[in-house]
Design an enzyme around this catalytic site. Structure first.
Site, PDB file in Angstrom:
ATOM      1  N   LYS A  82       0.752  -1.374  -0.027  1.00 13.18           N
ATOM      2  CA  LYS A  82      -0.076   0.113  -0.182  1.00 13.18           C
ATOM      3  C   LYS A  82       0.949   0.992   0.016  1.00 13.18           C
ATOM      4  CE  LYS A  82      -3.882   1.841   2.603  1.00 13.18           C
ATOM      5  NZ  LYS A  82      -4.786   1.733   3.781  1.00 13.18           N
ATOM      6  N   SER A 157      -9.936   1.513   2.719  1.00 10.91           N
ATOM      7  CA  SER A 157      -8.953   2.491   1.813  1.00 10.91           C
ATOM      8  C   SER A 157      -7.987   1.695   1.103  1.00 10.91           C
ATOM      9  CB  SER A 157      -8.181   3.421   2.669  1.00 10.91           C
ATOM     10  OG  SER A 157      -7.639   2.894   3.731  1.00 10.91           O
ATOM     11  N   SER A 181     -10.192  -0.963   6.914  1.00 11.15           N
ATOM     12  CA  SER A 181      -9.377  -0.665   5.400  1.00 11.15           C
ATOM     13  C   SER A 181      -8.729  -1.968   5.040  1.00 11.15           C
ATOM     14  CB  SER A 181      -8.523   0.402   5.585  1.00 11.15           C
ATOM     15  OG  SER A 181      -9.512   1.724   5.282  1.00 11.15           O
TER      16      SER A 181
HETATM   17  N1  GLN Z   1     -13.453   3.828   5.970  1.00 15.98           N
HETATM   18  C1  GLN Z   1     -12.803   4.126   7.453  1.00 15.98           C
HETATM   19  C2  GLN Z   1     -12.280   5.413   7.395  1.00 15.98           C
HETATM   20  O1  GLN Z   1     -12.816   6.171   6.340  1.00 15.98           O
HETATM   21  C3  GLN Z   1     -11.524   3.392   7.846  1.00 15.98           C
HETATM   22  C4  GLN Z   1     -10.380   3.722   7.134  1.00 15.98           C
HETATM   23  C5  GLN Z   1      -9.154   2.748   7.557  1.00 15.98           C
HETATM   24  O2  GLN Z   1      -9.457   1.751   8.034  1.00 15.98           O
HETATM   25  N2  GLN Z   1      -7.979   3.132   6.965  1.00 15.98           N
HETATM   26  O3  GLN Z   1     -11.756   6.124   8.106  1.00 15.98           O
END
Ligand code: GLN
Length: 496
Positions: A82, A157, A181
């Protein structure tokens, strides 16, 4: 040339040992395939041919000396990262204009551990900007597409990390999970996706979002490949004081079966508003499969879990606001030109460097931490955090692992969810685990009856008992089979 991204770690290592192909040949073939496939998917932001070939030479030298396995559990395995993880010499953009030109000055511990274990670094993967989001639509470099249906999001994400594995470009990738995410994109793309207990994997060199919530973990198509990757990743790192000394062999529980395993189910999760019928059915079906394999199903309650979302959208933005303060156009990040004073340079650089969701989180965090407001939101959110943590500890006195949905629905179409607060609901079943800090993983269980898209179920483990969820996941894998490459990208279809 075989389609290496679709193969298991064991198959790749057997092929290398038996000299069916060299690591160099394999690495070149992986890049040829990415070239052919990724135009459609857009999982990769950057590929790392030079570093990959350098590591492939190391692998080939080990094969020649008959000591491939000595390199480690990921010997010869192509791995993607990532783009919030530093790999020296590559860009680490966090999919943000703020870091568009930032070059990693060092390598993150999680990345280094895969390299030390023999992995071949293939490239950096697309994500929601600074990991804010659930669809990879907030990337400044354009979205990643779901290999199962290119009209749909891969989740987020870590959408690039999930899509690269689902499309068979690489067998293993790393992602990060602050509220879901890793697990939610894993579920949307039909692969195995593990968020270990907080502290199992070092966060050093991973661009911070919510430092008390962030955790790195693997994406793979099989439980064994995920466990092997965890073996490489886990353990204490002097650069991260929250990382723990882990000596568990995560593959040891595979094949153990489900006899005597106590699996918790949470009735309130199954009745939650917004949970679609097809996902609910799959969770029930998975429960039945575990029971048929000898597990005991036990109802447990997590009375404060419904407050997790509210607590997260206080704690997460507060931590993000603090962490993102370093992107000030002087020390780091985009610097807007032609300003006569630092104040206006700072303001313009941050206004232009950050996208809308990042700005929203920063504004929210700065408000929530301001004098007077802090006591009303941040402090109670921390109290809620303690209650949720206690709920899990109490539940885990009765069960070894909990079975739950990952996301309320399968992958949605681009643009389908425009309202940010509706997007936040994607993580309604994953967020409480980051709040409490224990492990959770997504396990593919086939396609939804209505959408025809992959569905994942979530397995949740007690803190530092991540092997419990892997044990149950392996049992489900026997019932459902190893996750396939998305049909349109299966061997022979694309790039062959
Ligand atoms: N979807 C969640 C957010 O927008 C979690 C994102 C994540 O785990 N990085 O914060």
């Amino acid at each position: 040339m075989a389609d290496f991204g679709s193969q298991s770690i064991a198959t790749i290592q057997a092929g290398l040992t038996q000299k069916e192909f060299s690591a160099k040949e394999m690495t070149e073939a992986v890049f040829v395939r990415i070239q052919a496939v990724d135009e459609q998917v857009h999982a990769f932001l950057e590929t790392t041919e030079a570093q990959a070939l350098e590591q492939a030479a190391r692998v080939d030298a080990a094969v020649a000396e008959g000591r491939l396995q000595e390199l480690g559990p990921l010997a010869g395995v192509p791995v993607g990262y990532k783009d919030n993880m530093n790999l020296e010499g590559t860009h680490t953009t966090c999919s943000s204009n703020m870091l568009r030109n930032y070059v990693s000055p060092y390598t993150a511990t999680c990345v280094q551990r895969t390299l030390d274990a023999g992995a071949i670094p293939i490239g950096k993967l697309n994500m929601d900007e600074f990991a804010f989001g659930s669809s990879t639509e907030t990337s400044a470099f354009g979205p990643t597409r779901n290999p199962w249906d290119l009209e749909r999001v891969p989740g987020g994400s870590s959408g690039g990390s999930a899509a690269a594995v689902a499309a068979g470009m690489v067998p293993v990738t790393l992602g990060s999970d602050t509220g879901g995410s890793i697990r939610q994109p894993g579920s949307f793309c039909g692969i195995v996706a593990v968020k270990p207990t907080y502290g199992v994997v070092s966060r050093y060199g991973v661009v911070a979002f919510g430092s008390s919530l962030d955790q790195v973990g693997p994406f793979a198509r099989s439980v064994e490949d995920a466990a092997l990757t965890l073996n490489a990743l886990a353990g204490h790192d002097p650069h991260d004081c929250t990382s723990q000394d882990i000596t568990t062999d995560f593959t040891a529980v595979l094949g153990k079966g489900a006899k005597g395993l106590r699996v918790g189910v949470v009735p309130a999760f199954m009745e939650a508003e917004g949970l679609t019928a097809e996902v609910k059915e799959k969770v029930q079906e998975a429960a039945t499969k575990l029971q048929e394999a000898g597990a005991e199903l036990i109802e447990v309650s997590l009375p404060h879990a419904q407050a997790a979302m509210s607590a997260y959208y206080v704690l997460g933005p507060c931590e993000a606001f603090s962490n993102l303060a370093r992107f000030d156009s002087v020390r780091y990040g985009y610097c807007d030109p032609d300003h006569s004073d630092l104040g206006s340079q700072y303001e313009a650089s941050r206004a232009k460097g950050f996208g809308p969701e990042a700005r929203r989180r920063i504004m929210l965090g700065s408000y929530l931490l301001s004098a007077g407001v802090y006591d009303t939101y941040y402090y109670p959110a921390q109290q809620v955090r303690t209650l949720i943590t206690q709920d899990y500890l109490e539940a885990f006195t009765q069960v070894d692992v909990i079975l739950a949905p990952v996301a309320p629905r399968t992958a949605f179409k681009f643009g389908e969810i425009g309202d940010p607060t509706e997007m936040y609901l994607s993580d309604m079943f994953t967020i409480s685990i980051n709040i409490a800090g224990n492990g959770g993983m997504a396990m593919p269980v086939g396609l939804g009856r209505e959408s025809g898209m992959p569905v994942g179920v979530q397995l949740i483990a007690p803190p530092f008992k991540d092997e419990n969820m892997l044990q149950a996941a392996w049992v489900l894998e026997q019932a459902y089979g190893v996750a396939p490459v998305a049909p349109a990208f299966a061997q022979g279809k694309v790039g062959e």
